[in-house]
Design an enzyme around this catalytic site. Structure first.
Site: not given
Ligand code: C5P
Length: 213
Positions: A28-29
């Protein structure tokens, strides 16, 4: 001052990476910036800080003991090994699911792709809340894109933690240098102005010092 001298503060930060096969992963970011800023702030107030970090491109803050992990299961094990702690602040964006990783690289063959079999990861925050070694002050984060406060209040109850730091990630918060957060406790909500992540960290850590006295 050294308002947190003698306290052990456990922090998670960053994403987790969940392997699909030896060359691929789910991620994820999360940049880890907010969690690392909190670790730096806690150490500067004299706490003994253990930072369990997912894969991020950040330097270890001065005075912080850093344990690098990759997966949610490794993060859970590292947390267990680091207990007991006076305070835990779980900032990491833990992957909700892991894949049943293949031992060798999955090949494409021109047919429909093999479905990814996903398994739910343990909830580290909820597990810690229910543990006999529950830290005296247990803080979770809630990254939401909508209905931020409703979700955060529900999360506080569901997870069994003391505070939730709710942040609106509908903008460019992930990877960015600023954060706009709400401190959600059993007694109410305090909304802070948008601030640099280090200023959010400093304010949170000073609240923690107040809560422990
Ligand atoms: O349920 P959700 O992922 O939105 O909850 C976020 C909070 O729970 C964060 O504090 C995060 O670090 C923690 N969490 C966790 N283990 C998980 C999922 C989330 O500790 N598997």
């Amino acid at each position: 001052g050294q308002a947190l001298a003698g306290k052990h503060i456990l922090i998670t930060a960053g994403p987790t990476h969940e392997p699909i096969d030896p060359v691929r992963y789910i991620a994820n970011r999360s940049s880890g910036k907010q969690g690392f800023a909190i670790a730096a702030a806690a150490a500067s107030l004299g706490a003994r800080v253990t930072l369990v970090a997912g894969p991020v491109a950040l330097d270890t803050p001065v005075g912080v003991t850093r344990i690098d992990i990759e997966t949610a299961l490794q993060m859970a094990a590292a947390i267990n090994a680091a207990l007991p702690a006076d305070v835990a602040i779980l900032v990491a964006a833990v992957a909700d699911w892991r894949s049943d990783a293949a031992a060798i690289k999955i090949k494409k063959d021109g047919n429909a792709p093999a479905p990814l079999a996903l398994v739910e990861n343990p909830d580290i925050l909820a597990t810690l809340a229910a543990s006999p070694q529950r830290p005296r002050l247990l803080i979770g984060f809630a990254a939401e894109t909508d209905h931020v406060l409703d979700h955060a209040q529900a999360k506080l109850a569901r997870k069994g933690c003391d505070w939730i730091i709710a942040n609106d990630v509908s903008g460019d918060v992930m990877g960015g240098s600023h954060n706009r957060v709400h401190l959600v406790t059993a007694t109410g909500v305090e909304s802070w102005d948008e601030l640099p992540k280090q200023a959010v960290a400093d304010r949170l850590v000073s609240r923690i010092a107040d809560a422990l006295t």
